[in-house]
Design a protein around this motif. Structure first.
Motif, PDB file in Angstrom:
ATOM      1  N   VAL A  63       3.350   4.640  16.395  1.00 11.15           N
ATOM      2  CA  VAL A  63       4.051   3.292  17.019  1.00 11.15           C
ATOM      3  C   VAL A  63       3.153   2.363  17.699  1.00 11.15           C
ATOM      4  N   LEU A  64       1.999   3.163  18.536  1.00  8.29           N
ATOM      5  CA  LEU A  64       1.206   2.259  19.036  1.00  8.29           C
ATOM      6  C   LEU A  64       0.207   1.368  18.124  1.00  8.29           C
ATOM      7  N   VAL A  65      -0.490   1.933  17.035  1.00  5.51           N
ATOM      8  CA  VAL A  65      -0.987   1.341  16.012  1.00  5.51           C
ATOM      9  C   VAL A  65      -0.416  -0.023  15.345  1.00  5.51           C
ATOM     10  N   LEU A  66       0.793   0.540  15.337  1.00  6.32           N
ATOM     11  CA  LEU A  66       1.689  -0.608  14.536  1.00  6.32           C
ATOM     12  C   LEU A  66       1.993  -1.719  15.413  1.00  6.32           C
ATOM     13  N   LEU A  67       2.443  -1.334  16.772  1.00 11.23           N
ATOM     14  CA  LEU A  67       2.552  -2.298  17.662  1.00 11.23           C
ATOM     15  C   LEU A  67       1.406  -3.280  17.960  1.00 11.23           C
ATOM     16  N   ALA A  68       0.340  -2.954  17.903  1.00  7.95           N
ATOM     17  CA  ALA A  68      -0.874  -3.679  18.148  1.00  7.95           C
ATOM     18  C   ALA A  68      -1.140  -4.558  16.836  1.00  7.95           C
ATOM     19  N   GLU A  69      -0.885  -3.860  15.703  1.00  2.96           N
ATOM     20  CA  GLU A  69      -1.235  -4.691  14.565  1.00  2.96           C
ATOM     21  C   GLU A  69      -0.336  -5.899  14.470  1.00  2.96           C
TER      22      GLU A  69
ATOM     23  N   GLY B 120      -7.624   7.220   5.359  1.00  5.43           N
ATOM     24  CA  GLY B 120      -6.439   6.490   5.664  1.00  5.43           C
ATOM     25  C   GLY B 120      -6.242   6.358   7.383  1.00  5.43           C
ATOM     26  N   ALA B 121      -6.256   7.088   8.045  1.00  7.21           N
ATOM     27  CA  ALA B 121      -6.353   7.159   9.449  1.00  7.21           C
ATOM     28  C   ALA B 121      -7.344   6.090   9.849  1.00  7.21           C
ATOM     29  N   GLY B 122      -8.634   6.057   9.398  1.00 11.05           N
ATOM     30  CA  GLY B 122      -9.601   5.473   9.980  1.00 11.05           C
ATOM     31  C   GLY B 122      -9.557   3.868   9.426  1.00 11.05           C
ATOM     32  N   ILE B 123      -8.747   3.775   8.307  1.00 11.35           N
ATOM     33  CA  ILE B 123      -8.349   2.378   7.794  1.00 11.35           C
ATOM     34  C   ILE B 123      -7.423   1.689   8.637  1.00 11.35           C
ATOM     35  N   GLU B 124      -6.349   2.565   8.990  1.00 18.63           N
ATOM     36  CA  GLU B 124      -5.262   1.873   9.943  1.00 18.63           C
ATOM     37  C   GLU B 124      -5.648   1.968  11.376  1.00 18.63           C
ATOM     38  N   ALA B 125      -6.356   2.648  11.874  1.00 19.90           N
ATOM     39  CA  ALA B 125      -6.811   2.293  13.132  1.00 19.90           C
ATOM     40  C   ALA B 125      -7.823   1.218  13.327  1.00 19.90           C
ATOM     41  N   GLY B 126      -8.488   1.261  12.224  1.00 18.91           N
ATOM     42  CA  GLY B 126      -9.434   0.017  11.852  1.00 18.91           C
ATOM     43  C   GLY B 126      -8.969  -1.256  11.928  1.00 18.91           C
ATOM     44  N   THR B 127      -7.892  -1.385  11.228  1.00 21.83           N
ATOM     45  CA  THR B 127      -7.160  -2.632  10.956  1.00 21.83           C
ATOM     46  C   THR B 127      -6.748  -2.952  12.413  1.00 21.83           C
ATOM     47  N   ALA B 128      -6.023  -2.253  13.294  1.00 26.20           N
ATOM     48  CA  ALA B 128      -5.590  -2.662  14.362  1.00 26.20           C
ATOM     49  C   ALA B 128      -6.631  -2.983  15.561  1.00 26.20           C
ATOM     50  N   ALA B 129      -7.772  -2.220  15.319  1.00 25.57           N
ATOM     51  CA  ALA B 129      -8.694  -2.595  16.302  1.00 25.57           C
ATOM     52  C   ALA B 129      -9.447  -3.863  15.833  1.00 25.57           C
TER      53      ALA B 129
ATOM     54  N   THR C  35       0.954  -1.280   0.019  1.00 28.20           N
ATOM     55  CA  THR C  35       0.019   0.081   0.041  1.00 28.20           C
ATOM     56  C   THR C  35       0.886   1.376  -0.023  1.00 28.20           C
ATOM     57  N   ARG C  36       2.156   1.193  -0.254  1.00 25.20           N
ATOM     58  CA  ARG C  36       3.094   2.316  -0.124  1.00 25.20           C
ATOM     59  C   ARG C  36       3.058   3.133   1.222  1.00 25.20           C
ATOM     60  N   ALA C  37       2.439   2.353   2.220  1.00 26.47           N
ATOM     61  CA  ALA C  37       2.598   2.711   3.748  1.00 26.47           C
ATOM     62  C   ALA C  37       1.479   4.274   3.535  1.00 26.47           C
ATOM     63  N   MET C  38       0.679   4.269   2.851  1.00 25.22           N
ATOM     64  CA  MET C  38       0.036   5.625   2.624  1.00 25.22           C
ATOM     65  C   MET C  38      -0.933   5.817   4.011  1.00 25.22           C
ATOM     66  N   HIS C  39      -1.425   4.764   4.294  1.00 26.20           N
ATOM     67  CA  HIS C  39      -2.409   4.798   5.408  1.00 26.20           C
ATOM     68  C   HIS C  39      -1.695   5.063   6.926  1.00 26.20           C
ATOM     69  N   VAL C  40      -0.618   4.407   7.131  1.00 28.80           N
ATOM     70  CA  VAL C  40       0.146   4.733   8.354  1.00 28.80           C
ATOM     71  C   VAL C  40       0.694   6.516   8.071  1.00 28.80           C
ATOM     72  N   ASP C  41       1.058   6.884   7.026  1.00 32.58           N
ATOM     73  CA  ASP C  41       1.266   8.214   6.806  1.00 32.58           C
ATOM     74  C   ASP C  41       0.007   9.014   7.191  1.00 32.58           C
ATOM     75  N   ALA C  42      -0.974   8.512   6.758  1.00 31.98           N
ATOM     76  CA  ALA C  42      -2.294   9.337   6.996  1.00 31.98           C
ATOM     77  C   ALA C  42      -2.699   9.343   8.423  1.00 31.98           C
ATOM     78  N   LEU C  43      -2.376   8.243   9.022  1.00 29.89           N
ATOM     79  CA  LEU C  43      -2.549   8.389  10.400  1.00 29.89           C
ATOM     80  C   LEU C  43      -1.819   9.131  11.432  1.00 29.89           C
ATOM     81  N   ALA C  44      -0.585   9.225  10.902  1.00 27.18           N
ATOM     82  CA  ALA C  44       0.166  10.125  11.697  1.00 27.18           C
ATOM     83  C   ALA C  44      -0.052  11.549  11.592  1.00 27.18           C
TER      84      ALA C  44
END
Length: 257
Positions: A117-123, A239-248, A75-84
């Motif tokens: 960091v917290l979201v990626l650790l959870a994932e 993108g933030a919703g996608i990344e946080a939703g993935t972790a959740a 995904t080119r890390a686009m969603h983690v960039d959006a989350l930050a």
């Protein structure tokens, strides 16, 4: 729908499947409705690579790292960039114009770094735990569920934060029928979160479906908050919703296992 899926994959992944030309509002809206298919692709890639690493003896943590890294590459890390960016914008407590300027700056502040960091650790931890338990369906379902969330954030009546950019192209593009249809997919994916270890527990899929719909409703609430803070939604909010939703969703799958 084939064209919509192709466009969604070309936008949200590095897969060379896109068509030529600039899509119009109708095509862009259909591509957003097709996002759960993107989630399916991401889920299969993450789960397969994580299982592969685990079979080779990498252990659950490294397997989780490998699976999440594979999706970041896809995904080119686009969603983690959006989350930050979104975390920095919300954490600034600035007005809409200043908050959007912070989100566009390209730098990552302390709030964005901490949330990332917290979201990626959870994932990583959750995916690794699921792989160690032998789960296939649950992690795939988590990625599908997370890609359902932007649809309700793009329902008609929700404005774009700016007049240009990705958000302006797709904001308000989702009809009530699309929102309801994807809600059903969201519920089914939520039920799939119970696909590991808890298959013999009759109530687990029902709980998962309810949680899936709750995440869908939470995404709608987040969109309303974005309207209050930024004046509307944009690509970073989606993108933030996608990344946080993935972790959740991955964490929920572990709990239901």
């Amino acid at each position: 729908m084939v064209d919509a899926v192709r466009l969604a994959l070309s936008w949200m992944t590095v897969l060379p499947v896109g068509g030529r030309g600039v899509p119009g509002p109708t095509e862009a809206g259909r591509a957003m409705t097709a996002l759960p298919v993107v989630g399916l692709v991401c889920g299969v890639v993450a789960t397969a690579t994580a299982h592969g690493a685990y079979v080779l003896g990498a252990g659950s943590v490294i397997a989780g790292v490998v699976g999440i890294a594979a999706v970041l590459a896809l995904t080119r890390a686009m969603h983690v960039d959006a989350l930050a960016d979104t975390a920095d914008g919300l954490g600034s407590y600035a007005g809409p114009e200043r908050a959007l300027e912070i989100m566009r700056s390209g730098s990552v502040g302390p709030m964005g770094a901490a949330v990332l960091v917290l979201v990626l650790l959870a994932e990583v931890a959750a995916l690794g735990a699921l792989v160690a338990s032998g789960a296939w369906l649950a992690p795939i379902a988590a990625f599908v569920l997370s890609r359902c969330l932007p649809v309700i954030q793009l329902r008609r009546g929700v404005p774009a934060a700016t007049t240009t950019g990705f958000g302006a192209m797709v904001a308000g593009s989702q009809s009530r029928a699309a929102v309801v249809a994807v809600a059903l997919i969201c519920a089914a994916a939520g039920a799939g979160l119970a696909g590991s270890g808890s298959a013999t527990t009759w109530w687990a899929p029902a709980v998962g479906a309810a949680i899936g719909l709750s995440l869908y409703a939470a995404a709608a609430g987040f969109a309303r908050h974005a309207v209050r803070r930024f004046g509307g939604v944009n690509g970073d909010v989606l993108g933030a919703g996608i990344e946080a939703g993935t972790a959740a969703a991955l964490v929920v799958a572990v709990i239901l296992a």
